[in-house]
Design a protein around this motif. Structure first.
Motif, PDB file in Angstrom:
ATOM      1  N   VAL A  15       0.861  -1.187   0.000  1.00 37.96           N
ATOM      2  CA  VAL A  15       0.000   0.000   0.000  1.00 37.96           C
ATOM      3  C   VAL A  15       0.898   1.239   0.000  1.00 37.96           C
ATOM      4  CG1 VAL A  15      -1.828   1.259   1.192  1.00 37.96           C
ATOM      5  CG2 VAL A  15      -1.763  -1.241   1.298  1.00 37.96           C
ATOM      6  N   PRO A  16       0.913   2.017  -1.089  1.00 43.16           N
ATOM      7  CA  PRO A  16       1.771   3.210  -1.149  1.00 43.16           C
ATOM      8  C   PRO A  16       1.176   4.348  -0.314  1.00 43.16           C
ATOM      9  CG  PRO A  16       0.533   2.996  -3.184  1.00 43.16           C
ATOM     10  CD  PRO A  16       0.144   1.829  -2.341  1.00 43.16           C
ATOM     11  N   GLU A  17       1.887   4.752   0.719  1.00 44.02           N
ATOM     12  CA  GLU A  17       1.343   5.762   1.637  1.00 44.02           C
ATOM     13  C   GLU A  17       1.569   7.186   1.150  1.00 44.02           C
ATOM     14  OE1 GLU A  17       3.149   4.508   5.462  1.00 44.02           O
ATOM     15  OE2 GLU A  17       1.101   3.987   6.020  1.00 44.02           O
ATOM     16  N   THR A  18       2.513   7.382   0.223  1.00 44.57           N
ATOM     17  CA  THR A  18       2.840   8.728  -0.247  1.00 44.57           C
ATOM     18  C   THR A  18       1.882   9.149  -1.356  1.00 44.57           C
ATOM     19  OG1 THR A  18       5.135   8.122   0.164  1.00 44.57           O
ATOM     20  CG2 THR A  18       4.756  10.195  -0.983  1.00 44.57           C
ATOM     21  N   VAL A  19       1.271  10.321  -1.235  1.00 46.11           N
ATOM     22  CA  VAL A  19       0.415  10.974  -2.233  1.00 46.11           C
ATOM     23  C   VAL A  19      -0.967  10.336  -2.371  1.00 46.11           C
ATOM     24  CG1 VAL A  19       0.131  11.614  -4.679  1.00 46.11           C
ATOM     25  CG2 VAL A  19       2.360  11.890  -3.593  1.00 46.11           C
ATOM     26  N   PHE A  20      -1.042   9.017  -2.492  1.00 40.09           N
ATOM     27  CA  PHE A  20      -2.283   8.351  -2.878  1.00 40.09           C
ATOM     28  C   PHE A  20      -3.481   8.673  -1.977  1.00 40.09           C
ATOM     29  CE2 PHE A  20       0.417   5.868  -5.626  1.00 40.09           C
ATOM     30  CZ  PHE A  20      -0.425   5.448  -6.639  1.00 40.09           C
ATOM     31  N   PHE A  21      -3.238   8.943  -0.705  1.00 46.10           N
ATOM     32  CA  PHE A  21      -4.347   9.164   0.233  1.00 46.10           C
ATOM     33  C   PHE A  21      -4.557  10.636   0.572  1.00 46.10           C
ATOM     34  CE2 PHE A  21      -2.966   4.820   0.714  1.00 46.10           C
ATOM     35  CZ  PHE A  21      -4.151   4.105   0.820  1.00 46.10           C
ATOM     36  N   ASP A  22      -3.778  11.513  -0.025  1.00 45.16           N
ATOM     37  CA  ASP A  22      -3.904  12.939   0.284  1.00 45.16           C
ATOM     38  C   ASP A  22      -5.301  13.435  -0.102  1.00 45.16           C
ATOM     39  OD1 ASP A  22      -1.270  12.684   0.943  1.00 45.16           O
ATOM     40  OD2 ASP A  22      -0.491  13.976  -0.655  1.00 45.16           O
ATOM     41  N   GLY A  23      -5.996  14.047   0.839  1.00 45.26           N
ATOM     42  CA  GLY A  23      -7.313  14.636   0.563  1.00 45.26           C
ATOM     43  C   GLY A  23      -8.377  13.640   0.184  1.00 45.26           C
ATOM     44  N   ILE A  24      -8.229  12.390   0.593  1.00 42.27           N
ATOM     45  CA  ILE A  24      -9.200  11.369   0.199  1.00 42.27           C
ATOM     46  C   ILE A  24     -10.529  11.563   0.915  1.00 42.27           C
ATOM     47  CG2 ILE A  24      -8.476   9.679   1.951  1.00 42.27           C
ATOM     48  CD1 ILE A  24      -8.836   7.492  -0.236  1.00 42.27           C
ATOM     49  N   GLU A  25     -11.631  11.345   0.220  1.00 40.97           N
ATOM     50  CA  GLU A  25     -12.955  11.407   0.836  1.00 40.97           C
ATOM     51  C   GLU A  25     -13.116  10.269   1.837  1.00 40.97           C
ATOM     52  OE1 GLU A  25     -15.605  13.282  -2.867  1.00 40.97           O
ATOM     53  OE2 GLU A  25     -15.725  11.142  -2.407  1.00 40.97           O
ATOM     54  N   THR A  62      -8.083   3.682  -6.490  1.00 36.91           N
ATOM     55  CA  THR A  62      -7.907   4.180  -7.856  1.00 36.91           C
ATOM     56  C   THR A  62      -7.979   5.695  -7.848  1.00 36.91           C
ATOM     57  OG1 THR A  62      -9.046   2.190  -8.657  1.00 36.91           O
ATOM     58  CG2 THR A  62      -8.677   3.967 -10.241  1.00 36.91           C
ATOM     59  N   LEU A  63      -8.960   6.227  -7.122  1.00 32.98           N
ATOM     60  CA  LEU A  63      -9.198   7.672  -7.042  1.00 32.98           C
ATOM     61  C   LEU A  63      -9.464   8.067  -5.602  1.00 32.98           C
ATOM     62  CD1 LEU A  63     -11.658   7.774 -10.060  1.00 32.98           C
ATOM     63  CD2 LEU A  63      -9.337   8.662 -10.064  1.00 32.98           C
ATOM     64  N   PRO A  64      -9.146   9.306  -5.231  1.00 32.62           N
ATOM     65  CA  PRO A  64      -9.401   9.737  -3.850  1.00 32.62           C
ATOM     66  C   PRO A  64     -10.829  10.235  -3.614  1.00 32.62           C
ATOM     67  CG  PRO A  64      -8.220  11.454  -5.030  1.00 32.62           C
ATOM     68  CD  PRO A  64      -8.390  10.306  -6.003  1.00 32.62           C
ATOM     69  N   HIS A  65     -11.691  10.122  -4.622  1.00 40.23           N
ATOM     70  CA  HIS A  65     -13.064  10.624  -4.494  1.00 40.23           C
ATOM     71  C   HIS A  65     -13.964   9.914  -5.485  1.00 40.23           C
ATOM     72  CE1 HIS A  65     -10.926  13.292  -7.398  1.00 40.23           C
ATOM     73  NE2 HIS A  65     -11.964  12.958  -8.135  1.00 40.23           N
ATOM     74  N   VAL A  66     -15.262  10.025  -5.263  1.00 42.44           N
ATOM     75  CA  VAL A  66     -16.228   9.499  -6.232  1.00 42.44           C
ATOM     76  C   VAL A  66     -16.476  10.557  -7.305  1.00 42.44           C
ATOM     77  CG1 VAL A  66     -17.324   8.018  -4.498  1.00 42.44           C
ATOM     78  CG2 VAL A  66     -18.248  10.317  -4.926  1.00 42.44           C
ATOM     79  N   ALA A  67     -17.230  10.191  -8.325  1.00 35.99           N
ATOM     80  CA  ALA A  67     -17.487  11.091  -9.451  1.00 35.99           C
ATOM     81  C   ALA A  67     -18.189  12.360  -8.992  1.00 35.99           C
ATOM     82  CB  ALA A  67     -18.340  10.376 -10.500  1.00 35.99           C
ATOM     83  N   PRO A  68     -17.625  13.530  -9.279  1.00 41.79           N
ATOM     84  CA  PRO A  68     -18.303  14.785  -8.934  1.00 41.79           C
ATOM     85  C   PRO A  68     -19.486  15.057  -9.861  1.00 41.79           C
ATOM     86  CG  PRO A  68     -16.213  15.242 -10.038  1.00 41.79           C
ATOM     87  CD  PRO A  68     -16.291  13.752  -9.863  1.00 41.79           C
ATOM     88  N   THR A  69     -20.309  16.000  -9.471  1.00 41.28           N
ATOM     89  CA  THR A  69     -21.460  16.349 -10.306  1.00 41.28           C
ATOM     90  C   THR A  69     -20.983  17.118 -11.540  1.00 41.28           C
ATOM     91  OG1 THR A  69     -21.885  18.445  -9.159  1.00 41.28           O
ATOM     92  CG2 THR A  69     -22.954  16.472  -8.280  1.00 41.28           C
ATOM     93  N   ILE A  70     -21.691  16.943 -12.638  1.00 40.30           N
ATOM     94  CA  ILE A  70     -21.343  17.645 -13.870  1.00 40.30           C
ATOM     95  C   ILE A  70     -21.530  19.154 -13.682  1.00 40.30           C
ATOM     96  CG2 ILE A  70     -22.008  18.008 -16.283  1.00 40.30           C
ATOM     97  CD1 ILE A  70     -22.763  15.039 -16.408  1.00 40.30           C
ATOM     98  N   GLU A  71     -22.646  19.529 -13.082  1.00 39.41           N
ATOM     99  CA  GLU A  71     -22.997  20.945 -12.952  1.00 39.41           C
ATOM    100  C   GLU A  71     -21.922  21.733 -12.198  1.00 39.41           C
ATOM    101  OE1 GLU A  71     -24.955  24.159 -13.985  1.00 39.41           O
ATOM    102  OE2 GLU A  71     -25.624  22.151 -14.575  1.00 39.41           O
ATOM    103  N   SER A  72     -21.332  21.100 -11.182  1.00 39.42           N
ATOM    104  CA  SER A  72     -20.350  21.807 -10.357  1.00 39.42           C
ATOM    105  C   SER A  72     -19.081  22.167 -11.130  1.00 39.42           C
ATOM    106  CB  SER A  72     -19.975  20.956  -9.140  1.00 39.42           C
ATOM    107  OG  SER A  72     -19.271  19.783  -9.537  1.00 39.42           O
TER     108      SER A  72
END
Length: 452
Positions: free
Chosen positions: A252-262, A372-382
């Motif tokens: 588990v790479p601890e550097t960068v990958f988890f920064d600001g994760i939801e 894979t990503l630190p967040h889920v898909a954001p809304t299009i409108e935003s």
């Protein structure tokens, strides 16, 4: 409509036993795409070609000459693969004036030779230059997993991800320069496999950055990806052998990958690690200072993808065509003109040092496992009206996956649960360069555990 949404394995079982005729499946697929509520998923359909190929498949099967498990299976092609008789537009309108391709891209031919049925081309971020998937020319495919408000599909292989997740095709082909297969796979809750750069023939594929561009399928299961991978290399069967999680080292790479994760993405990922551990995997967490150094280099010297994209599109960006392009693609591409030749050479030299250092930092056979990503898909409108929000979201969306492109990893994103707003979260298994067979063998073994 009963056959749509099925995996390659499910459809192949029906086709090979004669329970499903390839032409019937092709017609069902084309009808479903034509009548779908979201008409921004495909940029063009190829019904004449699809039905002719399906008839050829049906004839082979009737005569006992099946080409294998993929014979009669529909496939959708991202709008940057040459297809004979079609102009390759790469999600843009400025290329529409170009003459039609006289031949298929090499990989299109290869999958046709495996019996796959080309039904059309899927929408994408213009010139593949965004991880979000918004396209002002052809519309933005809506993420089928979103139930509250329309959410982004992920890019740049946006239509590819949505076409599979929405049940229109079992396989869609994508490209991945900074995450463009793995991002839409994670956002839409499907499997996306990026092969090591150079694993497949690139002739007839419109580039973004040739030092980084890689190919791979988006599909329902890792096993489906294994079969498609074999066919993409002209093999009649795969040499991938199912691995085992028992004793497999996962890093588990601890550097960068988890920064600001939801919180939701973090919880889904940590629960996945617990399942993998219970299944016998040996998990260790490790810092990788070179990941942070990579982003320092990008800040100081620029990004490799931007340098190469600017070189590719320079005349376009400074000519009349720029007015017909997505302004966000133009502004991001233009930052490449600040990258000097010494900067570019320095980035390439750093890249080779980092790849070598990475090989020393893990043991042979280790697989990296990360969100894979630190967040889920954001809304299009935003993101539609706020350029600052768009560029911030794009940067964060590409952050985790682009590390793998820079270091030439292969990678598989597998759905591992849900996060905020009940949206899909992906778990990314990555291997060092040219360890694709080992990565796929472990991914096949891990898939059920990862999905939970």
């Amino acid at each position: 409509m009963g056959h749509l949404g099925k995996s390659v394995a499910q459809l192949s079982a029906l086709i090979q036993t004669g329970a499903l005729d390839p032409r019937q499946l092709a017609e069902e697929t084309l009808d479903a795409i034509r009548t779908h509520a979201d008409q921004s998923i495909f940029t063009v359909l190829t019904p004449e070609r699809a039905l002719a190929e399906a008839d050829q498949s049906a004839k082979r099967l009737a005569e006992g000459r099946s080409l294998g498990i993929l014979d009669g299976i529909p496939v959708a092609w991202k709008d940057l693969f040459d297809m004979e008789g079609l102009t390759t537009t790469a999600g843009s309108t400025v290329l529409a004036k170009n003459p039609p391709a006289t031949t298929d891209a090499a990989i299109v031919t290869t999958l046709k030779q495996a019996g796959m049925i080309a039904v059309g081309r899927t929408n994408m971020s213009e010139f593949a230059f965004s991880g979000i998937g918004i396209n002002p020319h052809y519309g933005t495919p809506k993420n089928p997993a979103s139930t509250d408000v329309p959410r982004v599909p992920g890019g740049s292989s946006s239509g590819a991800g949505v076409s599979v997740a929405g049940g229109l095709v079992p396989v869609a082909m994508g490209t991945d320069t900074g995450g463009s297969i793995r991002i839409p796979a994670a956002f839409n809750g499907i499997v996306g496999y990026k092969g090591t750069r150079g694993r497949y023939a690139m002739d007839g594929v419109f580039p973004l950055a040739t030092s980084l561009d890689a190919l791979g399928p988006l599909c329902h299961t890792v096993q489906d990806a294994v079969w498609v991978d074999a066919a993409m290399r002209g093999r009649t069967s795969s040499e991938v052998v199912r691995g085992t999680l028992e004793g497999q080292s996962l890093v588990v790479p601890e550097t960068v990958f988890f920064d600001g994760i939801e919180d939701g993405a973090a919880m889904a990922f940590e629960a996945t690690l617990e399942r993998l551990s219970r299944a016998g995997a040996r998990i260790r967490r490790q810092a990788f200072p070179i990941f942070a150094q990579l982003f320092e280099i990008i800040t100081e010297r620029g990004a490799l993808v931007t340098a190469e994209a600017y070189a590719l599109h320079r005349e376009r960006l400074h000519g009349e065509d720029a007015r017909g392009m997505d302004p966000r693609v133009v502004s991001r591409s233009l930052t490449g003109q600040k990258i000097t030749a010494p900067d570019y050479i320095h980035i390439l030299q750093v890249r080779q040092r980092m790849i070598a250092e990475m090989a020393r930092s893990v043991a042979p056979g280790d697989i990296l496992v990360s969100p894979t990503l630190p967040h889920v898909a954001p809304t299009i409108e935003s993101l539609l009206t706020d350029d600052a929000a768009f560029f911030a979201a794009n940067g964060k969306t590409l952050r985790n996956t682009q590390i793998g492109n820079f270091l030439d990893w292969c990678g598989v994103s597998i759905p591992c649960g849900t996060g905020d707003a009940g949206m899909p979260v992906g778990c990314l298994l990555s291997g060092l360069p040219n360890t694709d067979e080992h990565l796929l063998s472990i991914a096949v073994a891990a898939e059920e555990t990862v999905r939970g």
